[in-house]
Design a protein around this motif. Structure first.
Motif, PDB file in Angstrom:
ATOM      1  N   LYS A 180      35.483  36.278  41.619  1.00 34.95           N
ATOM      2  CA  LYS A 180      36.488  37.303  41.285  1.00 34.95           C
ATOM      3  C   LYS A 180      36.731  37.400  39.753  1.00 34.95           C
ATOM      4  CE  LYS A 180      39.042  37.100  45.422  1.00 34.95           C
ATOM      5  NZ  LYS A 180      39.131  38.347  45.998  1.00 34.95           N
ATOM      6  N   HIS A 181      36.890  36.040  39.040  1.00 33.71           N
ATOM      7  CA  HIS A 181      37.140  36.166  37.603  1.00 33.71           C
ATOM      8  C   HIS A 181      35.874  36.929  36.976  1.00 33.71           C
ATOM      9  CE1 HIS A 181      40.825  34.393  38.302  1.00 33.71           C
ATOM     10  NE2 HIS A 181      40.299  33.165  38.288  1.00 33.71           N
ATOM     11  N   GLY A 182      34.842  36.540  37.341  1.00 29.76           N
ATOM     12  CA  GLY A 182      33.445  37.144  36.614  1.00 29.76           C
ATOM     13  C   GLY A 182      33.345  38.646  36.834  1.00 29.76           C
ATOM     14  N   LEU A 183      33.992  39.142  37.749  1.00 25.98           N
ATOM     15  CA  LEU A 183      33.854  40.478  38.138  1.00 25.98           C
ATOM     16  C   LEU A 183      34.811  41.264  37.362  1.00 25.98           C
ATOM     17  CD1 LEU A 183      32.825  40.677  41.964  1.00 25.98           C
ATOM     18  CD2 LEU A 183      31.581  41.396  40.023  1.00 25.98           C
ATOM     19  N   THR A 184      36.141  40.870  37.312  1.00 23.68           N
ATOM     20  CA  THR A 184      37.035  41.118  36.478  1.00 23.68           C
ATOM     21  C   THR A 184      36.719  41.272  34.823  1.00 23.68           C
ATOM     22  OG1 THR A 184      38.851  40.254  37.775  1.00 23.68           O
ATOM     23  CG2 THR A 184      39.363  40.843  35.557  1.00 23.68           C
ATOM     24  N   ALA A 185      35.988  40.319  34.445  1.00 21.30           N
ATOM     25  CA  ALA A 185      35.390  40.315  33.224  1.00 21.30           C
ATOM     26  C   ALA A 185      34.401  41.608  32.894  1.00 21.30           C
ATOM     27  CB  ALA A 185      34.804  38.899  32.747  1.00 21.30           C
TER      28      ALA A 185
END
Length: 419
Positions: free
Chosen positions: A195-200
């Motif tokens: 999720k964090h990687g996709l946000t970035a």
């Protein structure tokens, strides 16, 4: 080293493609959308990877036990009609030789789009296809976003040379299409690092789109964000994120970026904008004069001399709509618009039909995000010659599969109630 790496991946995938044609479709999408061989410097840049994958995929499809029929959908019938009409208009093309060459290229894209509709049938296959699209375009989003941030937005972001998305405008629109798909994957994952990687990736892709200095992309990203917000179940949080990030991103860009965006309102003083409008007039006049349009490759001085208000300003169509109109006449434009309308309506049906079923929440989320991607393409494509860009056709295939899976689930529920 990059040449060897890409070559190894492609040839290592061939046994998997022979085992199941869906693997061939996924590899085709990776090669045709990301064009990883363009990121190398040696033999791989011209090696026919796509042709090899296509041939092995067709062989696998012909010899496998998987269903080989197209799903009975208005989308598939409209696409088949458009493909047939393109072949007919080519018979009456103004420049037959050049039109035949372009027809061959377009038919490869359409063939693999139809093959995608045939083999992408399971939820897992749809999900994997979205991942391949996100990885293929997200690579350029992360790369371009980091470049934009590092350089303070003072240099333009460009796509891979010699591809559909090689230009600054084209890569911007491709990233705008990809951002909603990233959001779908984020909603589908339980892993916080994913999720964090996709946000970035979404934030960097947005910065990369701004860093292209594309005015059409600014309009497209606005339309895409508005629809994503309208489709969101967390509108308050979404509004907060948009109001926080959007002004900061634009303030980060230099003054010359702001000046270029401001020129949207003063299009009459912009030679590029007026050149596009001249090309649109040419396409309209040509379609009125020729029932079958002009065929492929009509951006030639002799055509502009006959049909353009300013014969000296020779430009490509710079619009998916006027490209369809000029090359394939009013019927061609009508079929293309019909294809878009049917895709939109099918996605809306999926959202409505899956509203009360938790097992179909994923289908609803993806249908909403595909609509957001397509509205971005519909707006941004009004200013680009991307009629044959393959990504929207893959999203249409995803909608066809989603509708079929939704219908199967609804039928199963009805059978359970009847017992």
């Amino acid at each position: 080293m990059r040449d060897i790496f890409v070559t190894f991946i492609v040839f290592a995938s061939l046994p998997l493609i022979i085992k199941h044609p869906v693997n061939g479709v996924l590899m085709w999408i990776w090669i045709s959308v990301m064009n990883p061989h363009t990121q190398s410097w040696g033999f791989a840049t011209t090696f026919p990877f796509a042709q090899i994958i296509a041939v092995i995929t067709l062989f696998s499809l012909a010899t496998s036990r998987t269903p080989k029929t197209l799903p009975a959908s208005g989308i598939t019938f409209a696409l088949l009609a458009m493909v047939l009409w393109m072949n007919i208009t080519t018979l009456f093309a103004i420049f037959p030789a050049a039109s035949q060459v372009q027809l061959a290229k377009v038919m490869k894209i359409m063939l693999m789009s139809l093959v995608t509709m045939v083999v992408i049938r399971r939820r897992e296959d749809v999900h994997r296809m979205i991942w391949v699209l996100v990885i293929s375009l997200g690579y350029y989003g992360v790369k371009g976003g980091i470049f934009t941030v590092r350089e303070g937005g003072n240099f333009r972001v460009w796509g891979p040379i010699g591809t559909f998305i090689g230009g600054n405008n084209e890569i911007a629109l491709a990233l705008i299409i990809a951002i909603p798909l990233m959001r779908y994957l984020q909603l589908s994952s339980d892993n916080r690092w994913v999720k964090h990687g996709l946000t970035a990736t979404m934030l960097l892709s947005a910065m990369a789109a701004l860093g292209t200095y594309s005015r059409g992309a600014l309009l497209a990203i606005g339309a895409m964000i508005v629809l994503m917000w309208l489709k969101s179940q967390q509108k308050l949080l979404g509004a907060f994120v948009i109001l926080m990030f959007a002004p900061l991103a634009m303030l980060y860009m230099p003054e010359r970026w702001t000046e270029r965006m401001d020129s949207i309102a003063d299009y009459e003083a912009d030679t590029s904008a007026m050149g596009r409008i001249n090309a649109w007039h040419m396409a309209y006049n040509l379609a009125k004069d020729r029932f079958f349009g002009g065929g492929f490759e009509i951006a030639e001085p002799s055509v502009f001399y006959l049909y353009a208000p300013n014969p000296a300003a020779v430009h490509a169509a710079h619009s998916i709509y006027f490209q369809a109109l000029g090359e394939h006449g009013f019927i061609g434009l009508g079929l293309y618009l019909l294809l878009g309308v049917l895709t939109w309506r099918s996605a809306s049906w999926i959202v409505r039909s899956s509203r009360d079923d938790p097992e179909l929440q994923w289908a609803s989320n993806l249908a909403k995000m595909i609509q957001s991607s397509l509205i971005g393409f519909a707006v941004g494509g009004a200013f680009l010659s991307l009629l044959y860009f393959d990504v929207p056709y893959y999203l249409m295939a995803a909608v066809v599969a989603l509708r079929a899976l939704t219908e199967q689930r609804l039928a199963a529920r009805k059978a359970e109630v009847a017992r």
